[in-house]
Design a protein around this motif. Structure first.
Motif, PDB file in Angstrom:
ATOM      1  N   GLU A 159       0.861  -1.202   0.000  1.00 21.61           N
ATOM      2  CA  GLU A 159       0.000   0.000   0.000  1.00 21.61           C
ATOM      3  C   GLU A 159       0.888   1.239   0.000  1.00 21.61           C
ATOM      4  O   GLU A 159       1.987   1.200   0.562  1.00 21.61           O
ATOM      5  N   ILE A 160       0.396   2.328  -0.571  1.00 21.51           N
ATOM      6  CA  ILE A 160       1.188   3.575  -0.622  1.00 21.51           C
ATOM      7  C   ILE A 160       0.321   4.756  -0.198  1.00 21.51           C
ATOM      8  O   ILE A 160      -0.837   4.867  -0.625  1.00 21.51           O
ATOM      9  N   LYS A 161       0.890   5.617   0.634  1.00 21.32           N
ATOM     10  CA  LYS A 161       0.203   6.844   1.058  1.00 21.32           C
ATOM     11  C   LYS A 161       1.206   7.987   1.076  1.00 21.32           C
ATOM     12  O   LYS A 161       2.419   7.749   1.031  1.00 21.32           O
ATOM     13  N   SER A 162       0.681   9.213   1.205  1.00 19.74           N
ATOM     14  CA  SER A 162       1.585  10.369   1.346  1.00 19.74           C
ATOM     15  C   SER A 162       0.913  11.451   2.174  1.00 19.74           C
ATOM     16  O   SER A 162      -0.311  11.427   2.367  1.00 19.74           O
ATOM     17  N   GLY A 163       1.716  12.396   2.624  1.00 21.27           N
ATOM     18  CA  GLY A 163       1.177  13.551   3.339  1.00 21.27           C
ATOM     19  C   GLY A 163       2.139  14.711   3.223  1.00 21.27           C
ATOM     20  O   GLY A 163       3.336  14.523   2.963  1.00 21.27           O
ATOM     21  N   VAL A 164       1.605  15.926   3.388  1.00 21.35           N
ATOM     22  CA  VAL A 164       2.466  17.116   3.370  1.00 21.35           C
ATOM     23  C   VAL A 164       3.135  17.211   4.735  1.00 21.35           C
ATOM     24  O   VAL A 164       2.466  17.323   5.758  1.00 21.35           O
ATOM     25  N   ARG A 165       4.459  17.137   4.726  1.00 19.83           N
ATOM     26  CA  ARG A 165       5.175  17.189   6.002  1.00 19.83           C
ATOM     27  C   ARG A 165       5.419  18.628   6.423  1.00 19.83           C
ATOM     28  O   ARG A 165       5.292  18.990   7.589  1.00 19.83           O
ATOM     29  N   TRP A 179       4.268   5.598   8.816  1.00 21.23           N
ATOM     30  CA  TRP A 179       3.046   5.025   8.226  1.00 21.23           C
ATOM     31  C   TRP A 179       1.842   5.308   9.132  1.00 21.23           C
ATOM     32  O   TRP A 179       0.769   5.679   8.661  1.00 21.23           O
ATOM     33  N   ALA A 180       2.060   5.169  10.451  1.00 23.37           N
ATOM     34  CA  ALA A 180       0.957   5.413  11.393  1.00 23.37           C
ATOM     35  C   ALA A 180       0.480   6.863  11.290  1.00 23.37           C
ATOM     36  O   ALA A 180      -0.725   7.141  11.336  1.00 23.37           O
ATOM     37  N   ASP A 181       1.421   7.814  11.110  1.00 21.71           N
ATOM     38  CA  ASP A 181       1.027   9.221  10.944  1.00 21.71           C
ATOM     39  C   ASP A 181       0.171   9.378   9.682  1.00 21.71           C
ATOM     40  O   ASP A 181      -0.858  10.059   9.694  1.00 21.71           O
ATOM     41  N   LEU A 182       0.593   8.763   8.592  1.00 22.05           N
ATOM     42  CA  LEU A 182      -0.154   8.918   7.330  1.00 22.05           C
ATOM     43  C   LEU A 182      -1.513   8.223   7.406  1.00 22.05           C
ATOM     44  O   LEU A 182      -2.481   8.673   6.805  1.00 22.05           O
ATOM     45  N   GLU A 183      -1.573   7.138   8.197  1.00 17.89           N
ATOM     46  CA  GLU A 183      -2.860   6.443   8.336  1.00 17.89           C
ATOM     47  C   GLU A 183      -3.855   7.265   9.130  1.00 17.89           C
ATOM     48  O   GLU A 183      -5.055   7.180   8.902  1.00 17.89           O
ATOM     49  N   SER A 184      -3.343   8.072  10.075  1.00 14.85           N
ATOM     50  CA  SER A 184      -4.289   8.800  10.938  1.00 14.85           C
ATOM     51  C   SER A 184      -4.614  10.195  10.406  1.00 14.85           C
ATOM     52  O   SER A 184      -5.513  10.848  10.905  1.00 14.85           O
ATOM     53  N   MET A 185      -3.917  10.665   9.371  1.00 16.86           N
ATOM     54  CA  MET A 185      -4.235  12.003   8.842  1.00 16.86           C
ATOM     55  C   MET A 185      -5.486  11.942   7.948  1.00 16.86           C
ATOM     56  O   MET A 185      -5.937  10.865   7.563  1.00 16.86           O
ATOM     57  N   ASP A 186      -6.020  13.120   7.621  1.00 14.89           N
ATOM     58  CA  ASP A 186      -7.209  13.193   6.759  1.00 14.89           C
ATOM     59  C   ASP A 186      -6.751  13.461   5.326  1.00 14.89           C
ATOM     60  O   ASP A 186      -6.321  14.566   5.004  1.00 14.89           O
ATOM     61  N   LEU A 191      -4.924  20.757   2.881  1.00 12.63           N
ATOM     62  CA  LEU A 191      -3.514  20.665   2.486  1.00 12.63           C
ATOM     63  C   LEU A 191      -2.919  19.281   2.714  1.00 12.63           C
ATOM     64  O   LEU A 191      -1.717  19.087   2.571  1.00 12.63           O
ATOM     65  N   ARG A 192      -3.749  18.322   3.070  1.00 15.63           N
ATOM     66  CA  ARG A 192      -3.285  16.947   3.307  1.00 15.63           C
ATOM     67  C   ARG A 192      -2.071  16.934   4.245  1.00 15.63           C
ATOM     68  O   ARG A 192      -1.074  16.278   3.982  1.00 15.63           O
ATOM     69  N   ALA A 193      -2.174  17.683   5.333  1.00 13.42           N
ATOM     70  CA  ALA A 193      -1.051  17.787   6.272  1.00 13.42           C
ATOM     71  C   ALA A 193      -0.851  16.478   7.021  1.00 13.42           C
ATOM     72  O   ALA A 193      -1.805  15.919   7.571  1.00 13.42           O
ATOM     73  N   ALA A 194       0.396  15.990   7.043  1.00  8.54           N
ATOM     74  CA  ALA A 194       0.706  14.741   7.752  1.00  8.54           C
ATOM     75  C   ALA A 194       0.517  14.928   9.259  1.00  8.54           C
ATOM     76  O   ALA A 194       0.215  13.980   9.966  1.00  8.54           O
ATOM     77  N   TYR A 195       0.726  16.158   9.718  1.00  4.83           N
ATOM     78  CA  TYR A 195       0.478  16.488  11.129  1.00  4.83           C
ATOM     79  C   TYR A 195      -0.708  17.462  11.136  1.00  4.83           C
ATOM     80  O   TYR A 195      -0.526  18.674  10.932  1.00  4.83           O
ATOM     81  N   PRO A 196      -1.937  16.938  11.354  1.00  4.43           N
ATOM     82  CA  PRO A 196      -3.145  17.746  11.175  1.00  4.43           C
ATOM     83  C   PRO A 196      -3.164  19.027  11.982  1.00  4.43           C
ATOM     84  O   PRO A 196      -3.773  20.021  11.572  1.00  4.43           O
ATOM     85  N   GLU A 197      -2.479  19.027  13.140  1.00  2.64           N
ATOM     86  CA  GLU A 197      -2.495  20.234  13.975  1.00  2.64           C
ATOM     87  C   GLU A 197      -1.774  21.398  13.288  1.00  2.64           C
ATOM     88  O   GLU A 197      -1.909  22.549  13.713  1.00  2.64           O
ATOM     89  N   GLU A 199      -2.257  22.125  10.047  1.00  2.00           N
ATOM     90  CA  GLU A 199      -3.028  22.473   8.854  1.00  2.00           C
ATOM     91  C   GLU A 199      -3.479  23.947   8.847  1.00  2.00           C
ATOM     92  O   GLU A 199      -3.351  24.646   7.850  1.00  2.00           O
ATOM     93  N   LYS A 200      -3.964  24.417  10.005  1.00  2.00           N
ATOM     94  CA  LYS A 200      -4.512  25.771  10.067  1.00  2.00           C
ATOM     95  C   LYS A 200      -3.421  26.797   9.743  1.00  2.00           C
ATOM     96  O   LYS A 200      -3.627  27.708   8.925  1.00  2.00           O
ATOM     97  N   GLU A 201      -2.272  26.604  10.366  1.00  2.00           N
ATOM     98  CA  GLU A 201      -1.166  27.544  10.140  1.00  2.00           C
ATOM     99  C   GLU A 201      -0.711  27.499   8.665  1.00  2.00           C
ATOM    100  O   GLU A 201      -0.361  28.519   8.062  1.00  2.00           O
ATOM    101  N   MET A 202      -0.762  26.315   8.096  1.00  5.53           N
ATOM    102  CA  MET A 202      -0.370  26.167   6.683  1.00  5.53           C
ATOM    103  C   MET A 202      -1.359  26.901   5.762  1.00  5.53           C
ATOM    104  O   MET A 202      -0.959  27.603   4.837  1.00  5.53           O
ATOM    105  N   VAL A 203      -2.638  26.735   6.055  1.00  3.28           N
ATOM    106  CA  VAL A 203      -3.673  27.402   5.239  1.00  3.28           C
ATOM    107  C   VAL A 203      -3.489  28.923   5.307  1.00  3.28           C
ATOM    108  O   VAL A 203      -3.560  29.627   4.287  1.00  3.28           O
TER     109      VAL A 203
END
Ligand code: EPS
Length: 393
Positions: A159-165, A179-186, A191-197, A199-203
């Motif tokens: 399986e393959i996943k990705s996220g914005v680090r 992998w666990a981080d990418l599995e738990s992100m939305d 912005l598909r942030a790997a660390y959802p917290e 996301e707001k600052e990124m936006v």
């Protein structure tokens, strides 16, 4: 690539994109909906320009499949450009309106884009002839081909996943995601942030860049999970899988650096903190307590997740432009702008996944051999048996 070949064709505002994927085994059922889902993921993302409201990347199969199953022959896919109808007078393959083409001529190259080097190399008076092919629009074709590769890999459990680090400076202090981080992100977040917290600052940062007519880059991590041991090889430089992954991921538009595992972090410290201790468990087999190497050692997959991070420069098409020169007058002139994205990082993650899938599928076919899926599966079973028996065999 060794067993797979991918050729894409098509200009950004031309009639459409073609992908021809050779080397896939016969007998693989293709799920068109899942392929469409990958194309939709690539189109998604906060910071994209108006073009993404025009396009609805819809795949048409034109060869290599019968009744939804691969035949072992080249797979030909076509994605029409909806925007072509607005550009036909300028971009028609056979006849263009000279006045309109002149009006849309690109004559002040964008620093960071292929415009100047490509114009000089191919002797094109209109830099649009370079822009059109250098455009990241081409990556829709790669994602379509990658979606086929990942359907092959899925048959073997990969399986393959990705996220914005990170985006700009936001997130740079975080470790490379697991992998666990990418599995738990939305995966569907703006912005598909790997660390959802984050996301707001990124936006907010994207909004700021947009207001200022500027652009942003950052880093995306793609991870392949459940990868068989033994893909790639240490015996020749060109066979090393990490090198093959790096080439493929570096080819994603605007990517300027590629990192396997936690390479940047370990390069700053001592050897005792750089590697992944080896243990053996009677039931589970070979075990590692960390994955700093990012899934390859000596250019061979070791059974750990394959972790690759791509660092993307900020997009070189800025609304406020950059210092450049007018090709005709040779006078200073700010680089031209029509419209573009502020950032395409979420899409770059999806494209990196596709490139990783293509390289891993290539290495899997190389390792297992075979022309049909059933032949591959039989070879896979015997490889796994031999690996379990090793070193007794
Ligand atoms: C791109 C510029 C923009 C992006 C495009 C890549 O297109 P346009 O010039 O038509 O506004 O939207 O990306 C895509 C079309 C796509 O499908 O990803 C560039 O210059 O690279």
């Amino acid at each position: 690539m060794r067993r797979i070949q991918l050729t894409t064709a098509g200009e950004s505002h031309g009639p459409g994109l073609t992908a021809i994927l050779c080397g896939m085994p016969a007998g693989l059922k293709i799920d068109r909906d899942r392929l469409q889902q990958e194309l939709r993921r690539r189109q998604h993302g906060y910071g994209r320009g108006r073009r993404m409201q025009i396009e609805q990347d819809e795949i048409e199969f034109r060869g290599g499949l019968r009744g939804g199953e691969t035949l072992g022959s080249p797979i030909c896919m076509w994605i029409p450009n909806r925007d072509f109808e607005n550009w036909q007078t300028v971009m028609d393959p056979l006849e263009v309106d000279a006045d309109k083409a002149e009006q849309r001529r690109l004559r002040s190259p964008r620093p960071g884009h292929a415009d100047l080097a490509g114009g000089l190399k191919y002797a094109r008076r209109d830099l649009r002839d370079v822009l059109e092919r250098a455009s990241a629009r081409e990556t829709a074709a790669r994602v379509a081909a990658g979606a086929i590769a990942r359907q092959l890999l899925a048959r073997f459990g990969v399986e393959i996943k990705s996220g914005v680090r990170s985006l700009g400076p936001v997130g740079l202090d975080r470790p490379v995601p697991s992998w666990a981080d990418l599995e738990s992100m939305d995966d569907g977040s703006p912005l598909r942030a790997a660390y959802p917290e984050l996301e707001k600052e990124m936006v907010e940062l994207v909004d700021k860049a947009k207001q200022e007519g500027d652009t942003l880059g950052g880093s995306v991590t793609a991870i392949a999970h459940n990868v068989p041991v033994g893909l790639g090889s240490h015996v020749q430089w060109s066979e090393k899988l990490d090198g093959r992954i790096a080439q493929a991921v570096m080819s994603v538009p605007a990517v300027k650096a590629v990192e396997m595992g936690s390479a940047l972090q370990v390069s700053r410290g001592f050897g005792n903190m750089a590697h992944d201790p080896i243990a053996f468990h009677q039931d589970l087999g070979w075990q590692r307590s960390s994955n700093r190497a990012g899934g390859t050692e000596g250019g061979i997959t070791n059974g750990q997740d394959v972790v690759v991070t791509a660092y993307m420069k900020p997009i070189s098409t800025l609304a406020k432009g950059l210092p450049s020169v007018d090709l005709d007058t040779k006078e200073p002139r700010i680089s031209q702008y029509e419209r573009s994205d502020v950032t395409a990082l979420p899409a770059a993650g999806v494209i990196a996944e596709a490139m990783l899938a293509l390289v891993l599928a290539d290495a899997l076919l190389e390792k297992l051999g075979g022309d049909s899926l059933s032949e591959l599966e039989a070879h896979w079973e015997s490889t796994r048996r031999l690996q379990r028996q090793w070193p007794r065999s």
